[in-house]
Scaffold this motif. Sequence first.
Motif, PDB file in Angstrom:
ATOM      1  N   ALA A 109       0.858  -1.186   0.000  1.00 50.59           N
ATOM      2  CA  ALA A 109       0.000   0.000   0.000  1.00 50.59           C
ATOM      3  C   ALA A 109       0.895   1.237   0.000  1.00 50.59           C
ATOM      4  CB  ALA A 109      -0.899   0.003   1.229  1.00 50.59           C
ATOM      5  N   GLN A 110       0.533   2.224  -0.813  1.00 46.60           N
ATOM      6  CA  GLN A 110       1.340   3.455  -0.815  1.00 46.60           C
ATOM      7  C   GLN A 110       0.856   4.400   0.267  1.00 46.60           C
ATOM      8  OE1 GLN A 110       2.355   5.510  -4.552  1.00 46.60           O
ATOM      9  NE2 GLN A 110       1.246   7.283  -3.778  1.00 46.60           N
ATOM     10  N   ILE A 111       1.799   5.087   0.900  1.00 46.70           N
ATOM     11  CA  ILE A 111       1.439   6.166   1.811  1.00 46.70           C
ATOM     12  C   ILE A 111       1.695   7.471   1.049  1.00 46.70           C
ATOM     13  CG2 ILE A 111       1.766   7.140   4.125  1.00 46.70           C
ATOM     14  CD1 ILE A 111       1.136   4.186   4.305  1.00 46.70           C
ATOM     15  N   SER A 112       0.593   8.185   0.728  1.00 46.38           N
ATOM     16  CA  SER A 112       0.695   9.377  -0.118  1.00 46.38           C
ATOM     17  C   SER A 112       0.900  10.631   0.713  1.00 46.38           C
ATOM     18  CB  SER A 112      -0.598   9.572  -0.923  1.00 46.38           C
ATOM     19  OG  SER A 112      -0.791   8.557  -1.868  1.00 46.38           O
ATOM     20  N   GLU A 118       6.991   9.958  11.733  1.00 45.81           N
ATOM     21  CA  GLU A 118       6.919   9.710  13.178  1.00 45.81           C
ATOM     22  C   GLU A 118       7.948   8.647  13.579  1.00 45.81           C
ATOM     23  OE1 GLU A 118       4.190  11.265  15.179  1.00 45.81           O
ATOM     24  OE2 GLU A 118       3.170   9.500  16.027  1.00 45.81           O
ATOM     25  N   ARG A 125      -0.008  12.442   7.559  1.00 45.51           N
ATOM     26  CA  ARG A 125      -0.441  12.973   6.263  1.00 45.51           C
ATOM     27  C   ARG A 125      -1.812  13.628   6.388  1.00 45.51           C
ATOM     28  NH1 ARG A 125      -3.963   9.486   3.333  1.00 45.51           N
ATOM     29  NH2 ARG A 125      -3.282  10.652   1.519  1.00 45.51           N
ATOM     30  N   ALA A 134      -3.919  12.626   9.632  1.00 45.84           N
ATOM     31  CA  ALA A 134      -3.901  11.214  10.002  1.00 45.84           C
ATOM     32  C   ALA A 134      -2.498  10.750  10.349  1.00 45.84           C
ATOM     33  CB  ALA A 134      -4.439  10.382   8.837  1.00 45.84           C
ATOM     34  N   THR A 135      -2.401   9.925  11.371  1.00 44.36           N
ATOM     35  CA  THR A 135      -1.152   9.231  11.676  1.00 44.36           C
ATOM     36  C   THR A 135      -1.339   7.796  11.214  1.00 44.36           C
ATOM     37  OG1 THR A 135      -0.836  10.648  13.587  1.00 44.36           O
ATOM     38  CG2 THR A 135       0.481   8.634  13.518  1.00 44.36           C
ATOM     39  N   VAL A 136      -0.543   7.380  10.243  1.00 45.66           N
ATOM     40  CA  VAL A 136      -0.750   6.090   9.583  1.00 45.66           C
ATOM     41  C   VAL A 136       0.482   5.218   9.736  1.00 45.66           C
ATOM     42  CG1 VAL A 136      -1.343   4.953   7.416  1.00 45.66           C
ATOM     43  CG2 VAL A 136      -2.121   7.280   7.840  1.00 45.66           C
ATOM     44  N   GLN A 137       0.234   3.980  10.157  1.00 44.39           N
ATOM     45  CA  GLN A 137       1.331   3.021  10.244  1.00 44.39           C
ATOM     46  C   GLN A 137       1.267   2.102   9.030  1.00 44.39           C
ATOM     47  OE1 GLN A 137       0.911   0.163  13.407  1.00 44.39           O
ATOM     48  NE2 GLN A 137       3.139  -0.048  13.613  1.00 44.39           N
ATOM     49  N   SER A 138       2.403   1.921   8.381  1.00 45.67           N
ATOM     50  CA  SER A 138       2.458   0.989   7.255  1.00 45.67           C
ATOM     51  C   SER A 138       2.792  -0.393   7.782  1.00 45.67           C
ATOM     52  CB  SER A 138       3.541   1.433   6.266  1.00 45.67           C
ATOM     53  OG  SER A 138       3.883   0.343   5.431  1.00 45.67           O
ATOM     54  N   LEU A 139       1.992  -1.402   7.384  1.00 46.64           N
ATOM     55  CA  LEU A 139       2.227  -2.771   7.860  1.00 46.64           C
ATOM     56  C   LEU A 139       3.002  -3.593   6.840  1.00 46.64           C
ATOM     57  CD1 LEU A 139      -1.383  -3.343   9.279  1.00 46.64           C
ATOM     58  CD2 LEU A 139       0.659  -2.576  10.515  1.00 46.64           C
ATOM     59  N   ASP A 140       3.303  -2.987   5.682  1.00 47.31           N
ATOM     60  CA  ASP A 140       4.070  -3.684   4.652  1.00 47.31           C
ATOM     61  C   ASP A 140       5.558  -3.662   4.991  1.00 47.31           C
ATOM     62  OD1 ASP A 140       2.043  -4.401   2.654  1.00 47.31           O
ATOM     63  OD2 ASP A 140       1.798  -2.233   2.398  1.00 47.31           O
TER      64      ASP A 140
ATOM     65  N   ARG B 234      -3.308  -3.256   5.179  1.00 47.89           N
ATOM     66  CA  ARG B 234      -1.876  -3.003   4.978  1.00 47.89           C
ATOM     67  C   ARG B 234      -1.426  -1.748   5.705  1.00 47.89           C
ATOM     68  NH1 ARG B 234       0.313  -5.597   0.792  1.00 47.89           N
ATOM     69  NH2 ARG B 234      -0.946  -7.347   0.089  1.00 47.89           N
ATOM     70  N   ASN B 236      -2.484   0.934   9.192  1.00 49.76           N
ATOM     71  CA  ASN B 236      -3.172   1.010  10.458  1.00 49.76           C
ATOM     72  C   ASN B 236      -3.359   2.484  10.786  1.00 49.76           C
ATOM     73  OD1 ASN B 236      -4.174   0.383  12.918  1.00 49.76           O
ATOM     74  ND2 ASN B 236      -2.323  -0.638  13.704  1.00 49.76           N
ATOM     75  N   LYS B 239      -4.313   7.404  14.466  1.00 44.69           N
ATOM     76  CA  LYS B 239      -4.854   8.597  15.107  1.00 44.69           C
ATOM     77  C   LYS B 239      -5.288   9.597  14.044  1.00 44.69           C
ATOM     78  CE  LYS B 239      -1.791  11.323  17.144  1.00 44.69           C
ATOM     79  NZ  LYS B 239      -0.732  11.744  18.048  1.00 44.69           N
TER      80      LYS B 239
END
Lengths: 308, 270
Positions: A109-112, A118, A125, A134-140, B234, B236, B239
Motif C-alpha cells: 500500500a502506498q502512503i501518499s 513519526e 499525512r 492522520a497518523t498512519v502506520q504501514s504494515l508492509d 496493509r 493502520n 490517530k
Amino acid sequence: MSILIYAEHDNHELKADTLKTVTAAQAIGGDIHLLVAGENCSTVVEQAAKVSGVSKVLVADNAAYKNQLAENVSLLVLELANDYDVIMATALTTGKNFMPRVAALLDVAQISDIIAVESADTFIRPIYAGNAIATVQSLDAKKVITVRATAFDAVATDGSAEVVNLSQATDAGTSSHVSDEFTESERPDLGAASVVISGGRGMQNGENFKLLEGIADKLGAAIGASRAAVDAGFVPNDMQVGQTGKIVAPDLYIAVGISGAIQHLAGMKDSKVIVAINKDAEAPIFQVADYGIVADLFDVLPELESKL
Amino acid sequence: MSSQPLRLVGKLQQAQLEATMKVLVPIKRVIDYNVKVRVKADNSNVDLANVKMAINPFCEIAVEEAVRLKEAGTASEVVVVSIGDKSCQEQLRTALALGADRAIQIDTDANLDSLHVAKLLHKVVEEEQPQLVILGKQSIDSDNNQTGQMLAALTGLPQGTFASKVVVDGEKVNVTREVDGGLQTLALSLPAIVTTDLRLNEPRYASLPNIMKAKRKPLDVKAATDLGVDLTPRTNLLKVTPPAERQAGIVVETVDELVEKLKNEAKVIA
Ligand SMILES: Cc1cc2nc3c(=O)[nH]c(=O)nc-3n(C[C@H](O)[C@H](O)[C@H](O)COP(=O)(O)OP(=O)(O)OC[C@H]3O[C@@H](n4cnc5c(N)ncnc54)[C@H](O)[C@@H]3O)c2cc1C
Ligand SMILES: Nc1ncnc2c1ncn2[C@@H]1O[C@H](COP(=O)(O)O)[C@@H](O)[C@H]1O
C-alpha cells in the motif's frame, strides 16, 4: 535501512523539491540513493551528485525514460526495488503518476503525501483536504511513500555521491508521448517562490491578472490562481493552488478576489503570512489571513504596486 | 502494394471495436465536498455521522465523460461499479440517473486501502473486459490519488492520469494530462485506464425522469469476499487529529498600513 528516492527533473534541472524529499528520507534514516531516470540528463546527474546526505546516484539515461512515462519508469523502479526498504518520490505530478504503479507491482500500500515522519513505519499525512491529519502506520515490509515537499526543509548541496550508470531500458510499448504544452514563465516556480500572489474569480478576466504581475515583479513573486479563475479560462491550469492543484507554503501569500473555499485553503494555509484582499468582509479567507483588507481589488492593487 | 487491403482490415476492426466499446467507471461514496469535516473527540477518525454524502466529484466527472462517449456513439455501454457497504447503492443509482447503463456493487464494510480497491477492480475488469476504465484522479476523503494507477499496473494496461481531454481514436486513446508544467498529451493503446481531472468536463444534473428510469436499471451485488482478494489491512490508522488552527489576524484599513505591517511586523517584504 536503504532508501531510494526518485529525482524530480525535466532532463535539464534537478527540482529543488527533491532536496526536501531527502530531508524526509533522513527522518526515516538509512543509506539514501537517488535515481535519475531521463534522457540526456547529465546536468541533472551532476546536480544530484552534490545533494547532501545522498551516497549514490543511479542513472538510467535512455530514450525510454525521456518523458518519464509511468509504464516505463515503474518497471525501472521495480527492477531496483529489491535492494531497498523504502522507495520515495516527491508528491508532484510525476511521482503521483508512477509511484502507485510501483506500489501495486510490489504488492504494498502506498502512503501518499506525507508531511512528517513519526518513525520508520509511521507517517503523518493530511486527509479531507487538510481538515484532518492522520497518523498512519504501514504494515508492509517495503514502504512506498510520496512526500509533500512544502512540509520539509531542503538539504544542502555540498555532497559528493558516487554515480552509477544503469543499463535498464525497458519500454512497455503501450503508451507514447505526443506533445507538451508547457507554460513559459520568467517568474519563480509556484512551489519554490517565497512570495505567491494569487487571483480568483474576483479578477473578472485574464487581462486583469496584469494587475498582479506588477506586484509580482516588485516582490519576486510567483503568480497563482483559484480553481474558479482557471476554470473561467483567466489563466492556465498549472497556476491552480489547492487540494487538487499545487500545494504552496511561501513566506508571504497574497489572495486577491479569492473567497477561501476549503479546497483552496488546503493548498496555501501553511504559508507563513497570509494577506487577503476581498470586498466581502464575510469571505472565509479572512479567517486564515494575518492581514486583511476589505476593499475593491481594483482600487487596492494599483495602490499596492505603487507603494512597494 | 499490400497496404490497401491491410488498411481496409484495420478500418473494419476499428468499426467493430468502437461498436463494442464498453466503459467501466469505478465511483466512490464520499463526504459531500461542501461539508467541513470534524474529527471525533476520541481522535479515532473523522465523524461521518449524519453527514451529507455524495459521489466523489472526480468520479462524477468520470461518469459524465463515459456517458458523453456513449452519446457520441463511441462507447456502447457504461458500467459503474462501487466498492462499499449497501449505502453506496445510493451513489450507483445517481450514476445510473446520469446515464450509466448498469451498476455493480462490490459489497464489503471493510476498511480498504487503495491497493485492495485496485485488486477488487482488477477482478471486475477481468470479468467485464472493458476497453476503457475511467476513474477519478483522487478521492476527496483519503486524498490518496492511487487507485487508477494501481489498477493500471495490476492489469498491465497503460494509463492517462489527471486527464483534461480524452479522445478515442480507433485502437488508441489520446489523453491530455494536467501536469506541473502545463499540459502533456499521451497516446495509449486500448484497453487503457484514464483518471479524470477537474477540467475534463462539467457534469450534468440528473433530471427527474432519468432518476425514475434509473430505479429500473440493473444493479448487481457481489460479495467482495467471493472475489478471491486478500483484504487484510496493509495500513493502520493510529490517530486522526484536527489541523493546527490558524489565528485569524487583523483587518487593516489602508494599503499604507498593510505595507507597513508587512515590512515591520511580519518582516516578509523589504
Ligand atoms: C473536488 C474539488 C476540488 C477542488 N480543488 C480546488 C483547488 O485545488 N483549488 C481551488 O482554488 N479550488 C478548488 N475547488 C473549487 C473551490 O470549491 C471553489 O469553488 C473555488 O476555490 C472558488 O474560487 P474563488 O475563490 O476564486 O471564487 P469565488 O468563491 O467565486 O470567490 C470570488 C471572491 O472574489 C471576491 N471579489 C469579487 N469581486 C471583487 C472585487 N472587485 N474586489 C475584491 N474582491 C472581489 C468575492 O467577494 C469572492 O469572495 C475544488 C472543488 C472541488 C469540488
Ligand atoms: N471504494 C471504491 N469504489 C469504487 N471506486 C473507488 C473506490 N475507491 C476509489 N475508487 C476509484 O479510485 C479513484 C481514486 O481514488 P483514490 O486512489 O482513493 O484517491 C476514485 O475517484 C474512484 O474512481
